[in-house]
Structure formats: C-alpha cells, structure tokens
Design a protein around this motif. Structure first.
Motif, PDB file in Angstrom:
ATOM      1  N   GLU A   1       1.018  -1.180  -0.154  1.00  0.00           N
ATOM      2  CA  GLU A   1      -0.196   0.239   0.155  1.00  0.00           C
ATOM      3  C   GLU A   1       0.827   1.276  -0.055  1.00  0.00           C
ATOM      4  OE1 GLU A   1       0.774  -1.490   4.026  1.00  0.00           O
ATOM      5  OE2 GLU A   1      -0.006  -2.444   2.329  1.00  0.00           O
ATOM      6  N   LYS A   2       2.092   1.185   0.280  1.00  0.00           N
ATOM      7  CA  LYS A   2       2.971   2.379   0.452  1.00  0.00           C
ATOM      8  C   LYS A   2       3.802   2.233  -1.021  1.00  0.00           C
ATOM      9  CE  LYS A   2       3.662   1.934   5.234  1.00  0.00           C
ATOM     10  NZ  LYS A   2       4.862   1.869   6.546  1.00  0.00           N
ATOM     11  N   GLY A   3       3.403   1.609  -1.884  1.00  0.00           N
ATOM     12  CA  GLY A   3       4.456   1.514  -3.087  1.00  0.00           C
ATOM     13  C   GLY A   3       5.550   0.931  -3.316  1.00  0.00           C
ATOM     14  N   ASN A   4       5.840   0.186  -1.984  1.00  0.00           N
ATOM     15  CA  ASN A   4       7.259  -0.553  -2.202  1.00  0.00           C
ATOM     16  C   ASN A   4       6.991  -1.816  -2.749  1.00  0.00           C
ATOM     17  OD1 ASN A   4       8.397   1.497  -0.243  1.00  0.00           O
ATOM     18  ND2 ASN A   4       7.431   0.634   1.545  1.00  0.00           N
ATOM     19  N   THR A   5       7.936  -2.314  -3.551  1.00  0.00           N
ATOM     20  CA  THR A   5       8.060  -3.287  -4.335  1.00  0.00           C
ATOM     21  C   THR A   5       8.387  -4.607  -3.265  1.00  0.00           C
ATOM     22  OG1 THR A   5       8.552  -2.412  -6.288  1.00  0.00           O
ATOM     23  CG2 THR A   5       8.952  -4.748  -6.042  1.00  0.00           C
ATOM     24  N   GLY A   6       7.797  -5.671  -3.252  1.00  0.00           N
ATOM     25  CA  GLY A   6       8.061  -7.039  -2.293  1.00  0.00           C
ATOM     26  C   GLY A   6       8.054  -8.168  -3.107  1.00  0.00           C
ATOM     27  N   ARG A   7       8.696  -9.119  -2.460  1.00  0.00           N
ATOM     28  CA  ARG A   7       8.653 -10.471  -3.077  1.00  0.00           C
ATOM     29  C   ARG A   7       7.620 -11.193  -2.215  1.00  0.00           C
ATOM     30  NH1 ARG A   7      13.950  -9.081  -3.862  1.00  0.00           N
ATOM     31  NH2 ARG A   7      14.592  -9.839  -2.042  1.00  0.00           N
ATOM     32  N   ILE A   8       6.834 -11.809  -2.987  1.00  0.00           N
ATOM     33  CA  ILE A   8       5.844 -12.867  -2.079  1.00  0.00           C
ATOM     34  C   ILE A   8       6.363 -14.447  -2.257  1.00  0.00           C
ATOM     35  CG2 ILE A   8       3.554 -13.367  -1.876  1.00  0.00           C
ATOM     36  CD1 ILE A   8       3.945 -10.346  -1.643  1.00  0.00           C
ATOM     37  N   SER A   9       6.321 -14.918  -1.036  1.00  0.00           N
ATOM     38  CA  SER A   9       6.609 -16.401  -0.936  1.00  0.00           C
ATOM     39  C   SER A   9       8.032 -16.838  -1.045  1.00  0.00           C
ATOM     40  CB  SER A   9       5.530 -17.142  -1.862  1.00  0.00           C
ATOM     41  OG  SER A   9       5.868 -17.006  -3.145  1.00  0.00           O
ATOM     42  N   ALA A  10       9.075 -16.029  -1.582  1.00  0.00           N
ATOM     43  CA  ALA A  10      10.301 -16.268  -1.660  1.00  0.00           C
ATOM     44  C   ALA A  10      10.989 -16.600  -0.357  1.00  0.00           C
ATOM     45  CB  ALA A  10      11.130 -15.273  -2.402  1.00  0.00           C
ATOM     46  N   LEU A  11      11.612 -17.647  -0.162  1.00  0.00           N
ATOM     47  CA  LEU A  11      12.556 -17.658   1.209  1.00  0.00           C
ATOM     48  C   LEU A  11      13.282 -16.673   1.492  1.00  0.00           C
ATOM     49  CD1 LEU A  11      13.359 -21.494   0.842  1.00  0.00           C
ATOM     50  CD2 LEU A  11      11.725 -20.556   2.097  1.00  0.00           C
ATOM     51  N   LYS A  12      13.367 -16.333   2.832  1.00  0.00           N
ATOM     52  CA  LYS A  12      14.301 -15.218   3.353  1.00  0.00           C
ATOM     53  C   LYS A  12      15.063 -15.838   4.458  1.00  0.00           C
ATOM     54  CE  LYS A  12      11.476 -11.471   1.946  1.00  0.00           C
ATOM     55  NZ  LYS A  12      10.683 -10.164   2.352  1.00  0.00           N
ATOM     56  N   PHE A  13      16.364 -15.725   4.537  1.00  0.00           N
ATOM     57  CA  PHE A  13      17.147 -16.205   5.732  1.00  0.00           C
ATOM     58  C   PHE A  13      17.810 -15.083   6.292  1.00  0.00           C
ATOM     59  CE2 PHE A  13      16.389 -19.817   2.966  1.00  0.00           C
ATOM     60  CZ  PHE A  13      16.348 -21.062   3.691  1.00  0.00           C
TER      61      PHE A  13
END
Length: 202
Positions: A162-174
């Motif tokens: 909602e703030k216009g930030n691009t985000g990756r959905i469902s990718a693993l993050k460590f």
C-alpha cells in the motif's frame, strides 16, 4: 544522498575457446576514451559504464557496485541485476564461477558485496544491522527461488504494498550473520549455475 537514476554498465567478454576454434569474430568494439561501443560496422551505443574484454572482476565491482553498497549501509535501497543472453557472462560477473574454490581476483559481485557488507558491519558496532537474504532468478519472465532448488518452478509474484514498496511474495528469506553463512546458502545454486556455464562452453 541524492536520488540516482538507473545506471547501465556493459561488459564485453572475450571469445570462448570454442568460438576461437570455429573462427568466430568479435562483433563489439569499444570506442577509446568514451563510454561507447560499436556493434557491427557503425551502430554506436552509449552507456554509463563500459568494460572491455580485459576488464577485471575487481574493476567492475569497484566502479559499479561499491558505491551502491555504501548507500545501502546508509539506509538506502540498492538493486543490481545482470541481463544478457545465455553465455554472455552473467554468471561469471555475478558469482565468479565455483565460489568455494575460485581465486580471490576471480570472485564476482555477490561474494565481494557480501564480504564488504559484513566487513562494514563488524567495523560499526554502534549501529544495529539486521541482514536477510533471498536469491531469485528471472528467466523467460518467470521467477525462481534459487534458495529452494529442490522444488519445481514455484509461483513467485512481485507485488507492491500500500506504500508503493516492491516486495517479493513467498520467496524464502534467511537471517544471516556473516559471509560464511551466506555462502552456505548460495553455494548450491551458484555451483549449479557454474556447472551450466561449463556445459555452455563445451
């Protein structure tokens, strides 16, 4: 820091041994003392940075990536990606080959950036850093999570919040705490990429 637009660097790779064997010709030339290349007889293109076939991994990193890493440690976002056809040198420039055994001067962007980032963190004890990594490949308009190699191509989507930030959905993050920790995560996928590079060259 002032806002910096997208910058584009071109790196020309030398001919592969199989290309030399088959008498292939170089089709890209540098225009001396400029950031321009000539393709074919007379098509001239200008870029922010141009690296010739004798450019080093360190040179590419120092000119293109190091300034972004400095900005990153100051709290700004930075993105680097390699684009090009199969066999153009992306894997070499980004990773440097078989990371576990590669010579220091052959290390690519990823190991250099990770090493320098954690060096910076260790020198700044008064600042609280929290580092997470994910590793994604975009190939033929599909996203692949390179930290989850055992799965088939998993549905990954890039979305804006909602703030216009691009985000990756469902990718693993460590969460990671040092260079060796990141290397352990990245090593399997970099080794596979390097194996594919060797197959392309043979």
């Amino acid at each position: 820091m002032e806002e910096i637009p997208v910058k584009v660097a071109v790196r020309i790779r030398p001919l592969l041994s199989k290309e030399v064997l088959h008498n292939h010709q170089v089709c890209v030339r540098l225009v001396p003392n400029t950031q321009q290349i000539i393709i074919g007889k007379d098509r001239v293109f200008t870029f922010d940075f141009v690296f010739g076939k004798n450019s080093t991994q360190e040179e590419v990193y120092t000119v293109c990536i190091k300034p972004l890493l400095v900005s990153l440690t100051e709290g700004y976002n930075a993105t680097v990606f390699a684009y090009g056809q199969t066999g153009s040198g992306k894997t070499y420039t980004i990773g440097g080959g078989h990371v576990a055994s590669v010579a220091e001067d052959e290390k690519g962007i990823i190991p250099r950036a990770i090493q320098e980032l954690f060096q910076h963190i260790s020198e700044n004890h008064n600042i609280d850093f929290h580092v997470k990594v994910s590793y994604i490949e975009v190939y033929k308009e599909e996203l692949r999570d390179l930290l989850e190699l055992e799965t088939s191509v998993k549905e990954l989507h890039i979305r804006e919040d909602e703030k216009g930030n691009t985000g990756r959905i469902s990718a693993l993050k460590f969460d990671v705490v040092g260079f060796s920790c990141v290397l352990k995560l990245f090593l399997p996928s970099l080794e596979i990429a390097y194996s594919l590079l060797i197959l392309e060259e043979s």
